[in-house]
Design an enzyme around this catalytic site. Structure first.
Site, PDB file in Angstrom:
ATOM      1  N   ARG A   1       8.019  36.176  38.720  1.00 16.64           N
ATOM      2  CA  ARG A   1       8.289  36.695  40.072  1.00 16.64           C
ATOM      3  C   ARG A   1       9.630  37.439  40.099  1.00 16.64           C
ATOM      4  O   ARG A   1       9.784  38.453  40.778  1.00 16.64           O
ATOM      5  CB  ARG A   1       8.304  35.500  41.039  1.00 16.64           C
ATOM      6  CG  ARG A   1       8.697  35.817  42.468  1.00 16.64           C
ATOM      7  CD  ARG A   1       8.707  34.528  43.306  1.00 16.64           C
ATOM      8  NE  ARG A   1       9.135  34.766  44.682  1.00 16.64           N
ATOM      9  CZ  ARG A   1       9.283  33.808  45.590  1.00 16.64           C
ATOM     10  NH1 ARG A   1       9.030  32.546  45.271  1.00 16.64           N
ATOM     11  NH2 ARG A   1       9.667  34.095  46.809  1.00 16.64           N
TER      12      ARG A   1
ATOM     13  N   ASN B   1      17.601  25.516  43.565  1.00 16.10           N
ATOM     14  CA  ASN B   1      16.132  25.404  43.610  1.00 16.10           C
ATOM     15  C   ASN B   1      15.391  26.626  43.073  1.00 16.10           C
ATOM     16  O   ASN B   1      14.258  26.514  42.639  1.00 16.10           O
ATOM     17  CB  ASN B   1      15.637  24.997  45.006  1.00 16.10           C
ATOM     18  CG  ASN B   1      15.920  26.030  46.068  1.00 16.10           C
ATOM     19  OD1 ASN B   1      16.704  26.944  45.859  1.00 16.10           O
ATOM     20  ND2 ASN B   1      15.289  25.886  47.211  1.00 16.10           N
TER      21      ASN B   1
ATOM     22  N   LYS C   1      27.929  33.628  40.396  1.00 12.27           N
ATOM     23  CA  LYS C   1      28.386  32.235  40.200  1.00 12.27           C
ATOM     24  C   LYS C   1      27.137  31.371  40.340  1.00 12.27           C
ATOM     25  O   LYS C   1      26.663  31.116  41.446  1.00 12.27           O
ATOM     26  CB  LYS C   1      29.432  31.872  41.268  1.00 12.27           C
ATOM     27  CG  LYS C   1      29.693  30.372  41.429  1.00 12.27           C
ATOM     28  CD  LYS C   1      30.316  29.725  40.197  1.00 12.27           C
ATOM     29  CE  LYS C   1      30.559  28.231  40.392  1.00 12.27           C
ATOM     30  NZ  LYS C   1      29.333  27.416  40.241  1.00 12.27           N
TER      31      LYS C   1
ATOM     32  N   ASP D   1      25.205  23.827  53.631  1.00 12.89           N
ATOM     33  CA  ASP D   1      26.188  24.185  54.655  1.00 12.89           C
ATOM     34  C   ASP D   1      27.542  24.636  54.103  1.00 12.89           C
ATOM     35  O   ASP D   1      28.431  25.003  54.868  1.00 12.89           O
ATOM     36  CB  ASP D   1      26.333  23.101  55.740  1.00 12.89           C
ATOM     37  CG  ASP D   1      26.417  21.716  55.156  1.00 12.89           C
ATOM     38  OD1 ASP D   1      26.725  21.641  53.956  1.00 12.89           O
ATOM     39  OD2 ASP D   1      26.172  20.731  55.892  1.00 12.89           O
TER      40      ASP D   1
ATOM     41  N   GLU E   1      21.833  32.343  53.596  1.00 15.23           N
ATOM     42  CA  GLU E   1      20.591  31.643  53.908  1.00 15.23           C
ATOM     43  C   GLU E   1      20.835  30.175  53.598  1.00 15.23           C
ATOM     44  O   GLU E   1      21.087  29.804  52.461  1.00 15.23           O
ATOM     45  CB  GLU E   1      19.448  32.232  53.082  1.00 15.23           C
ATOM     46  CG  GLU E   1      18.103  31.892  53.671  1.00 15.23           C
ATOM     47  CD  GLU E   1      17.490  30.746  52.933  1.00 15.23           C
ATOM     48  OE1 GLU E   1      17.531  29.619  53.474  1.00 15.23           O
ATOM     49  OE2 GLU E   1      16.982  30.966  51.828  1.00 15.23           O
TER      50      GLU E   1
ATOM     51  N   CYS F   1      13.962  25.582  51.023  1.00 17.02           N
ATOM     52  CA  CYS F   1      14.452  25.706  52.398  1.00 17.02           C
ATOM     53  C   CYS F   1      13.322  26.048  53.346  1.00 17.02           C
ATOM     54  O   CYS F   1      13.374  25.743  54.526  1.00 17.02           O
ATOM     55  CB  CYS F   1      15.584  26.709  52.484  1.00 17.02           C
ATOM     56  SG  CYS F   1      15.257  28.169  51.570  1.00 17.02           S
TER      57      CYS F   1
HETATM   58  O1  G3P Z   1      14.681  27.526  49.304  1.00 16.36           O
HETATM   59  C1  G3P Z   1      14.851  28.864  49.126  1.00 16.36           C
HETATM   60  C2  G3P Z   1      13.860  29.765  49.802  1.00 16.36           C
HETATM   61  O2  G3P Z   1      14.220  31.073  49.604  1.00 16.36           O
HETATM   62  C3  G3P Z   1      12.415  29.433  49.542  1.00 16.36           C
HETATM   63  O3  G3P Z   1      11.641  30.386  48.973  1.00 16.36           O
HETATM   64  O4  G3P Z   1       9.581  31.280  47.994  1.00 16.36           O
HETATM   65  O5  G3P Z   1       9.812  28.821  48.307  1.00 16.36           O
HETATM   66  O6  G3P Z   1       9.527  30.282  50.278  1.00 16.36           O
HETATM   67  P1  G3P Z   1      10.052  30.185  48.870  1.00 16.36           P
END
Ligand code: G3P
Length: 478
Positions: free
Chosen positions: A105, A158, A181, A236, A253, A287
């Site tokens: 991806r 993640n 980083k 946060d 984000e 997220c």
């Molecule tokens: O947790 C990060 C966010 O960008 C999730 O991406 O592809 O799992 O919806 P995705």
């Protein structure tokens, strides 16, 4: 010390003069897996200095050449998907197949950036003055998009590779230089990914990667006067960064508490499979995971039974075996998740499965009859724990969604598209999915959070635009 991965600066792999390293703990074995350099402020200064110089040259490199190099890096990245995915398995316990998907991806994302960049950056505007009162047609304004300078990219654990390239691709095609980083868990996967850019032949210093402790170089990086833009994905910490950052564009984000609102007329099999995918893929460490189900009381029993049956089929174990549920990223994360579970237990939630944990591995758990006084109703577990709140009206569902301090995504399940549109308008989130679980992709879609979920909008096109500014030249006729 040969077993410490080097950091990348001035187009070279280097050891930090600090002589110190940071250990990366494998979440599955809970033993040290890799070591990376603990860079100091001195190395950061060097990287910033060279990034600034390299950017000036890069901005003058023809756009089609920049695109060509990005396509090359994308192809090299895809060729090296196996070893990079292997790092993801060991550093962040992402299931083996998903790890490969993340790398592929990412390659696609880089290529798309190159294509999108040549189109949108290949166009500017031409304005004439006589449309504004009092003006003759004596001023011609030409606009184009110019780079910001040095972009600092900070991705989370993640998606260390994918969320790094979602910042690197747009930054580079737009003519910026980039300082990365990486997160500690995922740093080695990032270093391998950066090596693909190295192999593609990008100019020295244009991209660099500094590893190390946030406590040592975190603030120093984000507050560095050489930085012209920060793109951050994570928790946060992002709020702290935005308070300290200077007068530079920020893209942030920072997580979510994505609600899944289920109406009485929904296709409950579709809902159940989306709850499983949305709530439990990568063990809930996304997220955009479904983080609270708000279901109409009249269909709640049927839905919970369907989800329970599917939870029972999830495989639990190691990422190497491609299990659905794998150990969460760290012991402190597992402890935090356990804290939420214990709080729900004490306050009377219905446990659809018994709670089970071994090390960092937490078995998937559906909590029914969750009440607003429970922490799990509001907090983001980043683990395989999903609360169900029963509602008696759609308004109650919308109210719960909007009472959250987060506003990333949300989803609605109903066969009534008119109702879905009205609910979508009422939900204070960056995106609402109708009849599917929340998700960031496809990666060219806009992706943004409201409230504590972030600043700005991502997605390939938005990121390219955000990493440029408008420059105008006005021709004044006599
Ligand atoms: O947790 C990060 C966010 O960008 C999730 O991406 O592809 O799992 O919806 P995705």
């Amino acid at each position: 010390d040969g077993d410490v991965f080097k950091y990348y600066s001035e187009g070279e792999w280097k050891k930090s003069p600090s002589g110190k390293s940071v250990s990366i703990i494998n979440p599955t074995t809970r033993k040290p897996q890799y070591k990376v350099q603990a860079c100091t402020q001195q190395e950061v200064n060097k990287v910033m200095e060279t990034a600034k110089i390299a950017q000036k040259q890069w901005a003058k490199t023809p756009l089609w050449k920049r695109a060509e190099l990005l396509h090359k890096a994308a192809a090299i990245l895809k060729e090296h998907k196996a070893p990079i995915a292997d790092c993801l398995v060991k550093e962040i316990a992402k299931p083996a197949k998903d790890s490969v998907t993340e790398v592929v991806r990412s390659g696609d994302l880089i290529s798309y950036c190159a294509e999108e960049g040549v189109r949108i950056l290949g166009e500017g505007k031409f304005l004439v003055s006589d449309s504004f009162p009092g003006n003759e047609r004596t001023k011609y304004c030409l606009t184009s998009k110019v780079p910001l300078g040095v972009v600092l990219a900070i991705p989370p654990f993640n998606y260390p590779v994918n969320l790094a390239v979602s910042k690197i691709g747009p930054a580079l095609i737009a003519g910026n230089s980039l300082v990365l980083k990486p997160p500690t868990q995922g740093a080695v996967a990032c270093l391998h990914m950066v090596h693909c850019f190295h192999l593609a032949g990008f100019p020295k210093g244009l991209i660099s990667c500094v590893t190390g402790k946030g406590s040592e170089i975190g603030d120093f990086l984000t507050m560095h006067p050489g930085v012209n833009c920060i793109s951050f994905t994570g928790g946060d910490t992002g709020i702290a960064i935005s308070k300290k950052a200077g007068m530079i564009p920020l893209q942030m984000e920072l997580g979510g508490k994505d609600a899944c609102i289920v109406l009485e007329d929904a296709d409950l099999d579709l809902v159940a499979s989306n709850i499983i995918k949305g709530g439990f893929s990568y063990s809930g460490q996304r997220c955009t995971a479904v983080k609270v189900v708000l279901v109409m009381e009249s269909v709640a029993d049927t839905l919970v039974e369907k989800v329970k049956a599917k939870v029972a089929k999830l495989t639990v174990g190691s990422p190497e075996d491609d299990c659905d549920i794998t150990p969460v990223v760290s012991e402190s994360s597992a402890n935090f998740i356990e804290g939420l579970v214990m709080d729900a237990k004490q306050k009377g939630a219905t446990f659809c499965q018994s709670y089970k944990r071994e090390g960092n591995l937490i078995w998937p758990l559906l909590l029914d009859n969750v009440q607003p006084d429970m922490r799990i109703a509001w907090e983001e577990p980043f683990g395989p724990i999903l609360p169900v709140i029963r509602i008696t009206s759609v308004e109650e569902g919308i109210h719960h969604c909007n009472a959250s301090n987060f506003g990333l995504q949300g989803c609605i399940f109903t066969r009534d598209i008119n109702k879905a549109m009205l609910i979508s308008d009422a939900m204070e989130t960056g995106t609402v999915q109708i009849n599917s679980a929340p998700a960031r992709g496809p990666d060219h879609f806009p992706f943004q959070g409201l409230k504590d979920s972030g600043i700005g909008s991502q997605g390939i096109t938005n990121s390219i635009n955000m990493m440029t500014k408008i420059k105008s030249t006005v021709i004044n006729l006599p």
